[in-house]
Design a protein around this motif. Structure first.
Motif, PDB file in Angstrom:
ATOM      1  N   THR A 151      21.098  38.978  31.860  1.00  0.00           N
ATOM      2  CA  THR A 151      20.656  40.015  32.796  1.00  0.00           C
ATOM      3  C   THR A 151      21.227  39.756  34.181  1.00  0.00           C
ATOM      4  O   THR A 151      21.071  38.665  34.734  1.00  0.00           O
ATOM      5  CB  THR A 151      19.120  40.046  32.858  1.00  0.00           C
ATOM      6  OG1 THR A 151      18.612  40.460  31.592  1.00  0.00           O
ATOM      7  CG2 THR A 151      18.645  41.004  33.935  1.00  0.00           C
ATOM      8  N   ALA A 152      21.909  40.739  34.718  1.00  0.00           N
ATOM      9  CA  ALA A 152      22.562  40.598  36.028  1.00  0.00           C
ATOM     10  C   ALA A 152      23.239  41.910  36.386  1.00  0.00           C
ATOM     11  O   ALA A 152      23.344  42.818  35.559  1.00  0.00           O
ATOM     12  CB  ALA A 152      23.600  39.477  35.993  1.00  0.00           C
ATOM     13  N   VAL A 153      23.701  41.967  37.615  1.00  0.00           N
ATOM     14  CA  VAL A 153      24.622  43.029  38.004  1.00  0.00           C
ATOM     15  C   VAL A 153      26.026  42.515  37.708  1.00  0.00           C
ATOM     16  O   VAL A 153      26.384  41.410  38.121  1.00  0.00           O
ATOM     17  CB  VAL A 153      24.482  43.387  39.490  1.00  0.00           C
ATOM     18  CG1 VAL A 153      25.504  44.459  39.875  1.00  0.00           C
ATOM     19  CG2 VAL A 153      23.070  43.867  39.797  1.00  0.00           C
ATOM     20  N   TYR A 154      26.781  43.300  36.990  1.00  0.00           N
ATOM     21  CA  TYR A 154      28.132  42.915  36.594  1.00  0.00           C
ATOM     22  C   TYR A 154      29.149  43.652  37.468  1.00  0.00           C
ATOM     23  O   TYR A 154      29.066  44.868  37.635  1.00  0.00           O
ATOM     24  CB  TYR A 154      28.362  43.225  35.122  1.00  0.00           C
ATOM     25  CG  TYR A 154      27.696  42.217  34.212  1.00  0.00           C
ATOM     26  CD1 TYR A 154      26.312  42.191  34.073  1.00  0.00           C
ATOM     27  CD2 TYR A 154      28.439  41.281  33.499  1.00  0.00           C
ATOM     28  CE1 TYR A 154      25.691  41.257  33.257  1.00  0.00           C
ATOM     29  CE2 TYR A 154      27.835  40.349  32.675  1.00  0.00           C
ATOM     30  CZ  TYR A 154      26.458  40.338  32.563  1.00  0.00           C
ATOM     31  OH  TYR A 154      25.855  39.406  31.748  1.00  0.00           O
ATOM     32  N   TYR A 155      30.086  42.873  37.986  1.00  0.00           N
ATOM     33  CA  TYR A 155      31.116  43.405  38.877  1.00  0.00           C
ATOM     34  C   TYR A 155      32.496  43.189  38.283  1.00  0.00           C
ATOM     35  O   TYR A 155      32.762  42.162  37.655  1.00  0.00           O
ATOM     36  CB  TYR A 155      31.073  42.694  40.228  1.00  0.00           C
ATOM     37  CG  TYR A 155      29.783  42.818  40.984  1.00  0.00           C
ATOM     38  CD1 TYR A 155      28.752  41.903  40.790  1.00  0.00           C
ATOM     39  CD2 TYR A 155      29.590  43.846  41.909  1.00  0.00           C
ATOM     40  CE1 TYR A 155      27.562  42.009  41.491  1.00  0.00           C
ATOM     41  CE2 TYR A 155      28.404  43.959  42.621  1.00  0.00           C
ATOM     42  CZ  TYR A 155      27.404  43.036  42.408  1.00  0.00           C
ATOM     43  OH  TYR A 155      26.222  43.147  43.104  1.00  0.00           O
ATOM     44  N   CYS A 156      33.359  44.127  38.555  1.00  0.00           N
ATOM     45  CA  CYS A 156      34.765  44.010  38.203  1.00  0.00           C
ATOM     46  C   CYS A 156      35.533  43.720  39.484  1.00  0.00           C
ATOM     47  O   CYS A 156      35.195  44.250  40.551  1.00  0.00           O
ATOM     48  CB  CYS A 156      35.225  45.326  37.584  1.00  0.00           C
ATOM     49  SG  CYS A 156      36.941  45.403  37.124  1.00  0.00           S
ATOM     50  N   ALA A 157      36.545  42.872  39.392  1.00  0.00           N
ATOM     51  CA  ALA A 157      37.368  42.567  40.551  1.00  0.00           C
ATOM     52  C   ALA A 157      38.803  42.373  40.104  1.00  0.00           C
ATOM     53  O   ALA A 157      39.068  41.867  39.018  1.00  0.00           O
ATOM     54  CB  ALA A 157      36.865  41.315  41.252  1.00  0.00           C
ATOM     55  N   ILE A 158      39.726  42.776  40.969  1.00  0.00           N
ATOM     56  CA  ILE A 158      41.140  42.597  40.666  1.00  0.00           C
ATOM     57  C   ILE A 158      41.820  41.907  41.845  1.00  0.00           C
ATOM     58  O   ILE A 158      41.566  42.242  43.004  1.00  0.00           O
ATOM     59  CB  ILE A 158      41.820  43.938  40.344  1.00  0.00           C
ATOM     60  CG1 ILE A 158      43.236  43.698  39.811  1.00  0.00           C
ATOM     61  CG2 ILE A 158      41.824  44.892  41.529  1.00  0.00           C
ATOM     62  CD1 ILE A 158      43.835  44.905  39.118  1.00  0.00           C
ATOM     63  N   VAL A 159      42.624  40.920  41.515  1.00  0.00           N
ATOM     64  CA  VAL A 159      43.350  40.162  42.523  1.00  0.00           C
ATOM     65  C   VAL A 159      44.787  40.656  42.535  1.00  0.00           C
ATOM     66  O   VAL A 159      45.498  40.562  41.534  1.00  0.00           O
ATOM     67  CB  VAL A 159      43.319  38.654  42.218  1.00  0.00           C
ATOM     68  CG1 VAL A 159      44.102  37.881  43.274  1.00  0.00           C
ATOM     69  CG2 VAL A 159      41.874  38.156  42.158  1.00  0.00           C
ATOM     70  N   THR A 160      45.191  41.205  43.684  1.00  0.00           N
ATOM     71  CA  THR A 160      46.552  41.699  43.827  1.00  0.00           C
ATOM     72  C   THR A 160      47.374  40.677  44.596  1.00  0.00           C
ATOM     73  O   THR A 160      46.943  39.541  44.768  1.00  0.00           O
ATOM     74  CB  THR A 160      46.557  43.044  44.549  1.00  0.00           C
ATOM     75  OG1 THR A 160      46.156  42.840  45.908  1.00  0.00           O
ATOM     76  CG2 THR A 160      45.592  44.018  43.898  1.00  0.00           C
ATOM     77  N   GLY A 161      48.536  41.113  45.080  1.00  0.00           N
ATOM     78  CA  GLY A 161      49.394  40.183  45.775  1.00  0.00           C
ATOM     79  C   GLY A 161      48.744  39.514  46.976  1.00  0.00           C
ATOM     80  O   GLY A 161      48.983  38.344  47.236  1.00  0.00           O
TER      81      GLY A 161
END
Length: 116
Positions: A91-101
């Motif tokens: 149980t949690a808030v799920y986050y998406c993240a993307i690492v760019t240059g």
């Protein structure tokens, strides 16, 4: 810049499954990205990385989710997190993240609640 929008969070019973999606505002082909991942933050706890996938397809997982969660992407505009055999501890808030240059972009999160 890239905007990310997560979806798929829900209330589910322990042992159940969910698939989270992360929609990007731009195709991954339109910028340099290093890797993309899913994180989660439970109340009173620090945000932790759950799963990541590199541009080359290498994946890594939080130990507690190995064998239960699978990260995937179409390398275009969507990243998924398939979650199975869910525990209350997931149980949690799920986050998406993307690492760019040179930057990291985050979504606003989607709530996953696993009931006993």
């Amino acid at each position: 810049q890239v905007q990310l929008v997560e979806s798929g969070g829900d209330l589910v019973r322990a042992g159940g499954s969910l698939r989270l999606s992360c929609a990007l505002s731009r195709s991954m082909h339109s910028f340099t990205f290093n890797h993309v991942g899913w994180f989660r933050q439970a109340p009173g706890r620090q945000r932790e990385v759950v799963a990541g996938i590199t541009k080359g397809g290498n994946t890594n997982y939080l130990t507690s989710v190995k064998g239960r969660f699978t990260i995937s992407t179409d390398y275009d505009k969507t990243v998924y997190l398939q979650m199975s055999s869910l525990y209350a501890e997931d149980t949690a808030v799920y986050y998406c993240a993307i690492v760019t240059g040179g930057s990291t972009y985050w979504g606003q999160g989607t709530q996953v609640t696993v009931s006993i």
